[in-house]
Design a protein around this motif. Structure first.
Motif, PDB file in Angstrom:
ATOM      1  N   ARG A 188       0.847  -1.189   0.000  1.00 38.91           N
ATOM      2  CA  ARG A 188       0.000   0.000   0.000  1.00 38.91           C
ATOM      3  C   ARG A 188       0.876   1.229   0.000  1.00 38.91           C
ATOM      4  O   ARG A 188       2.108   1.136   0.114  1.00 38.91           O
ATOM      5  CB  ARG A 188      -0.924   0.003   1.220  1.00 38.91           C
ATOM      6  CG  ARG A 188      -0.196   0.024   2.573  1.00 38.91           C
ATOM      7  CD  ARG A 188      -1.185   0.155   3.709  1.00 38.91           C
ATOM      8  NE  ARG A 188      -0.592   0.006   5.022  1.00 38.91           N
ATOM      9  CZ  ARG A 188      -0.011   0.974   5.724  1.00 38.91           C
ATOM     10  NH1 ARG A 188       0.116   2.202   5.210  1.00 38.91           N
ATOM     11  NH2 ARG A 188       0.475   0.749   6.933  1.00 38.91           N
ATOM     12  N   LEU A 189       0.263   2.396  -0.120  1.00 38.60           N
ATOM     13  CA  LEU A 189       0.989   3.644   0.082  1.00 38.60           C
ATOM     14  C   LEU A 189       1.185   3.878   1.573  1.00 38.60           C
ATOM     15  O   LEU A 189       0.317   3.509   2.382  1.00 38.60           O
ATOM     16  CB  LEU A 189       0.220   4.819  -0.517  1.00 38.60           C
ATOM     17  CG  LEU A 189       0.256   4.992  -2.026  1.00 38.60           C
ATOM     18  CD1 LEU A 189      -0.660   6.147  -2.438  1.00 38.60           C
ATOM     19  CD2 LEU A 189       1.674   5.246  -2.526  1.00 38.60           C
ATOM     20  N   PRO A 190       2.291   4.491   1.977  1.00 38.47           N
ATOM     21  CA  PRO A 190       2.435   4.862   3.388  1.00 38.47           C
ATOM     22  C   PRO A 190       1.493   6.013   3.726  1.00 38.47           C
ATOM     23  O   PRO A 190       1.069   6.777   2.842  1.00 38.47           O
ATOM     24  CB  PRO A 190       3.898   5.310   3.479  1.00 38.47           C
ATOM     25  CG  PRO A 190       4.227   5.796   2.101  1.00 38.47           C
ATOM     26  CD  PRO A 190       3.447   4.916   1.163  1.00 38.47           C
ATOM     27  N   SER A 191       1.153   6.124   4.997  1.00 37.34           N
ATOM     28  CA  SER A 191       0.489   7.343   5.451  1.00 37.34           C
ATOM     29  C   SER A 191       1.511   8.466   5.489  1.00 37.34           C
ATOM     30  O   SER A 191       2.722   8.220   5.449  1.00 37.34           O
ATOM     31  CB  SER A 191      -0.113   7.135   6.838  1.00 37.34           C
ATOM     32  OG  SER A 191       0.932   7.025   7.807  1.00 37.34           O
ATOM     33  N   LYS A 192       1.036   9.692   5.568  1.00 34.20           N
ATOM     34  CA  LYS A 192       1.991  10.805   5.631  1.00 34.20           C
ATOM     35  C   LYS A 192       2.823  10.745   6.898  1.00 34.20           C
ATOM     36  O   LYS A 192       3.988  11.147   6.909  1.00 34.20           O
ATOM     37  CB  LYS A 192       1.273  12.150   5.521  1.00 34.20           C
ATOM     38  CG  LYS A 192       0.312  12.503   6.633  1.00 34.20           C
ATOM     39  CD  LYS A 192      -0.272  13.896   6.422  1.00 34.20           C
ATOM     40  CE  LYS A 192      -1.188  14.317   7.567  1.00 34.20           C
ATOM     41  NZ  LYS A 192      -2.473  13.581   7.546  1.00 34.20           N
ATOM     42  N   ALA A 193       2.243  10.193   7.988  1.00 36.69           N
ATOM     43  CA  ALA A 193       2.994  10.066   9.238  1.00 36.69           C
ATOM     44  C   ALA A 193       4.058   8.984   9.119  1.00 36.69           C
ATOM     45  O   ALA A 193       5.207   9.174   9.558  1.00 36.69           O
ATOM     46  CB  ALA A 193       2.037   9.743  10.388  1.00 36.69           C
ATOM     47  N   GLU A 194       3.721   7.838   8.531  1.00 34.54           N
ATOM     48  CA  GLU A 194       4.715   6.785   8.325  1.00 34.54           C
ATOM     49  C   GLU A 194       5.841   7.285   7.432  1.00 34.54           C
ATOM     50  O   GLU A 194       7.014   6.996   7.668  1.00 34.54           O
ATOM     51  CB  GLU A 194       4.047   5.558   7.701  1.00 34.54           C
ATOM     52  CG  GLU A 194       3.110   4.826   8.646  1.00 34.54           C
ATOM     53  CD  GLU A 194       2.208   3.837   7.942  1.00 34.54           C
ATOM     54  OE1 GLU A 194       1.788   2.856   8.581  1.00 34.54           O
ATOM     55  OE2 GLU A 194       1.885   4.045   6.745  1.00 34.54           O
ATOM     56  N   TRP A 195       5.465   8.051   6.406  1.00 36.93           N
ATOM     57  CA  TRP A 195       6.475   8.590   5.492  1.00 36.93           C
ATOM     58  C   TRP A 195       7.433   9.527   6.239  1.00 36.93           C
ATOM     59  O   TRP A 195       8.660   9.408   6.115  1.00 36.93           O
ATOM     60  CB  TRP A 195       5.808   9.321   4.334  1.00 36.93           C
ATOM     61  CG  TRP A 195       6.755   9.691   3.241  1.00 36.93           C
ATOM     62  CD1 TRP A 195       6.975   9.035   2.080  1.00 36.93           C
ATOM     63  CD2 TRP A 195       7.658  10.822   3.226  1.00 36.93           C
ATOM     64  NE1 TRP A 195       7.947   9.649   1.337  1.00 36.93           N
ATOM     65  CE2 TRP A 195       8.385  10.750   2.013  1.00 36.93           C
ATOM     66  CE3 TRP A 195       7.910  11.867   4.100  1.00 36.93           C
ATOM     67  CZ2 TRP A 195       9.349  11.695   1.672  1.00 36.93           C
ATOM     68  CZ3 TRP A 195       8.887  12.804   3.762  1.00 36.93           C
ATOM     69  CH2 TRP A 195       9.588  12.717   2.558  1.00 36.93           C
ATOM     70  N   GLU A 196       6.891  10.470   7.025  1.00 38.62           N
ATOM     71  CA  GLU A 196       7.761  11.431   7.710  1.00 38.62           C
ATOM     72  C   GLU A 196       8.599  10.759   8.795  1.00 38.62           C
ATOM     73  O   GLU A 196       9.758  11.120   9.000  1.00 38.62           O
ATOM     74  CB  GLU A 196       6.943  12.576   8.307  1.00 38.62           C
ATOM     75  CG  GLU A 196       7.812  13.666   8.912  1.00 38.62           C
ATOM     76  CD  GLU A 196       7.061  14.929   9.293  1.00 38.62           C
ATOM     77  OE1 GLU A 196       7.435  15.551  10.297  1.00 38.62           O
ATOM     78  OE2 GLU A 196       6.093  15.294   8.575  1.00 38.62           O
ATOM     79  N   TYR A 197       8.028   9.788   9.484  1.00 40.65           N
ATOM     80  CA  TYR A 197       8.774   9.024  10.488  1.00 40.65           C
ATOM     81  C   TYR A 197      10.004   8.386   9.852  1.00 40.65           C
ATOM     82  O   TYR A 197      11.119   8.461  10.400  1.00 40.65           O
ATOM     83  CB  TYR A 197       7.849   7.972  11.082  1.00 40.65           C
ATOM     84  CG  TYR A 197       8.494   7.000  12.044  1.00 40.65           C
ATOM     85  CD1 TYR A 197       9.001   7.423  13.271  1.00 40.65           C
ATOM     86  CD2 TYR A 197       8.558   5.640  11.732  1.00 40.65           C
ATOM     87  CE1 TYR A 197       9.577   6.518  14.158  1.00 40.65           C
ATOM     88  CE2 TYR A 197       9.122   4.730  12.612  1.00 40.65           C
ATOM     89  CZ  TYR A 197       9.633   5.170  13.827  1.00 40.65           C
ATOM     90  OH  TYR A 197      10.200   4.272  14.696  1.00 40.65           O
ATOM     91  N   ALA A 198       9.812   7.769   8.685  1.00 35.86           N
ATOM     92  CA  ALA A 198      10.932   7.120   7.994  1.00 35.86           C
ATOM     93  C   ALA A 198      11.900   8.138   7.409  1.00 35.86           C
ATOM     94  O   ALA A 198      13.111   7.924   7.387  1.00 35.86           O
ATOM     95  CB  ALA A 198      10.398   6.201   6.898  1.00 35.86           C
ATOM     96  N   ALA A 199      11.378   9.255   6.902  1.00 34.63           N
ATOM     97  CA  ALA A 199      12.231  10.294   6.316  1.00 34.63           C
ATOM     98  C   ALA A 199      13.130  10.935   7.380  1.00 34.63           C
ATOM     99  O   ALA A 199      14.318  11.167   7.145  1.00 34.63           O
ATOM    100  CB  ALA A 199      11.373  11.359   5.646  1.00 34.63           C
TER     101      ALA A 199
END
Length: 400
Positions: free
Chosen positions: A269-280
């Motif tokens: 799936r696509l990441p949520s914006k929170a999952e994306w920023e956490y990883a970034a």
């Protein structure tokens, strides 16, 4: 970082890519290499009962300094995992600096070298001088790595700030998409009120707890990967290893549906914006994953000042501390969430914010024509989910 230097000066790590039909010859080679002081990797010696052999082999290839591709009539005519190992190795070879010896085709008998390896000089182990030629190449590799490690140690002594990239577990699927395991954790999401140049839609800062581990794409999805699933290439800038772009959020959902079917799963799936920023952010609290100094951005991102009005192949700039590439720059990346003007009311559990109030979807990561300021870890944009742009692509999440 000092542990990484020690690792690079340890015995040369050699992966033995081979057919099961050549086990006797490969065991002999394994023993000879071990006696020479090298660190060869052979499945029957290294794999433990219960381990995912495909995952462990992919990790072993990635961690190796050299891959020896053992060739025979059995190896080149047999369909199976040996062919996938060769693809893994070719993928890693593409990431090596120009002139690096990484892949060594080694013939156990006279046979045809696969087309993908023909540009590389091979060695005939069945000839009198074959083994010594192999040793010469491996010793050269060992000396090169030691020399590089010495240079890196000098670099550490000259600079106070060094970005350490953690060694993370990875997963490679059947279309050669590589994913990095991201562990659960907590972080403060958004831009602080006193951050230079912040936008109101990047706040307020709110605490988010990611309770489940997940795999995130090590790179943005490439045009070659898109074509394998969808059978076409809608991108404006063409190139197999360029990020796919000119795809809408809706297009991406169709890609995910087809990929899940190919992989016989429902976990992509696509990441949520929170999952994306956490990883970034990768555990950082600074403007960028490498710190606050925007003069270093060119080492980690393709953006308006170094991109040249085009996208670039994925993975060519520095990784963030968790081993993810192009989290700053190259293309914006679709995430699952609907657009909201601020973070007031945003989920605290890291899930996607989808309440049906907006027809726009969030994108993260910043595109090739954006400026230094926009490339920060907390930057975000929004676009209609049916629109396509030559600066928006995506990376995928795979649930564990």
């Amino acid at each position: 970082m000092m542990d990484e230097i020690q690792q690079r000066t340890s015995p040369l790590r050699i992966f033995l890519c081979h057919s099961s039909g050549d086990k006797t010859e490969v065991r002999n080679l394994y023993q000879r290499l071990s006696s020479e002081g090298f660190d060869p990797w052979l499945d029957e010696e290294k794999l433990l009962p219960g381990q995912d052999f495909e995952l462990e082999i992919a990790k072993a290839v990635q961690m190796s300094d050299v891959v020896i591709v053992c060739l025979s009539h059995k190896a080149i005519t047999k369909a199976g995992f040996v062919q996938k190992e060769i693809r893994y190795a070719l993928g890693e070879a593409e990431k090596q600096p120009e002139g690096t010896i990484f892949l060594i085709p080694l013939k156990f008998e006279e046979c045809t070298v696969p087309e993908s390896l023909k540009r590389l000089q091979w060695v005939n182990l069945f000839e009198e001088e074959g083994y010594e030629l192999l040793m010469s190449s491996l010793r050269f590799c060992a000396e090169t790595i030691t020399s590089s490690s010495d240079s890196e140690l000098n670099l550490i002594q000259r600079h106070e700030e060094v970005i350490y990239v953690e060694e993370k577990e990875t997963f490679i699927n059947t279309i050669d998409m590589e994913f990095v395991l991201i562990q659960p954790g907590e972080f403060d999401m958004g831009s602080p009120a006193n951050e230079t140049g912040r936008y109101d839609d990047e706040g307020p800062v709110h605490h988010v707890t990611i309770s489940e581990a997940f795999y995130l794409g090590k790179y943005e999805v490439t045009q070659e990967q898109w074509h394998k699933v969808m059978g076409d290439n809608p991108s404006h800038f063409k190139g197999d290893d360029l990020p796919v772009e000119n795809v809408s959020w809706d297009d991406v959902q169709e890609f995910i549906k087809k990929l899940n079917k190919i992989e016989n799963t429902h976990k992509y799936r696509l990441p949520s914006k929170a999952e994306w920023e956490y990883a970034a952010r990768a555990g950082t609290t600074t403007r960028y994953s490498f710190g606050d100094d925007d003069s270093k951005l060119g080492e980690y991102a393709w953006y308006s000042e170094n991109l040249g009005d085009t996208t670039h192949p994925v993975g060519k700039k520095g990784a963030n501390p968790w081993g993810l590439y192009d989290m700053h720059g190259n293309v914006w990346e679709w995430v699952q969430d609907e657009w909201h003007d601020t973070y007031d009311g945003a989920p605290a559990d890291g899930s996607a914010w989808e309440d049906g109030v907006s027809a726009s979807r969030v994108n993260r990561g910043v595109g090739w024509f954006n400026s230094t300021r926009i490339c920060q870890s907390d930057s975000r944009g929004g676009s209609d989910q049916g629109e396509r742009y030559q600066n928006i692509g995506f990376r995928l999440l795979k649930e564990v």
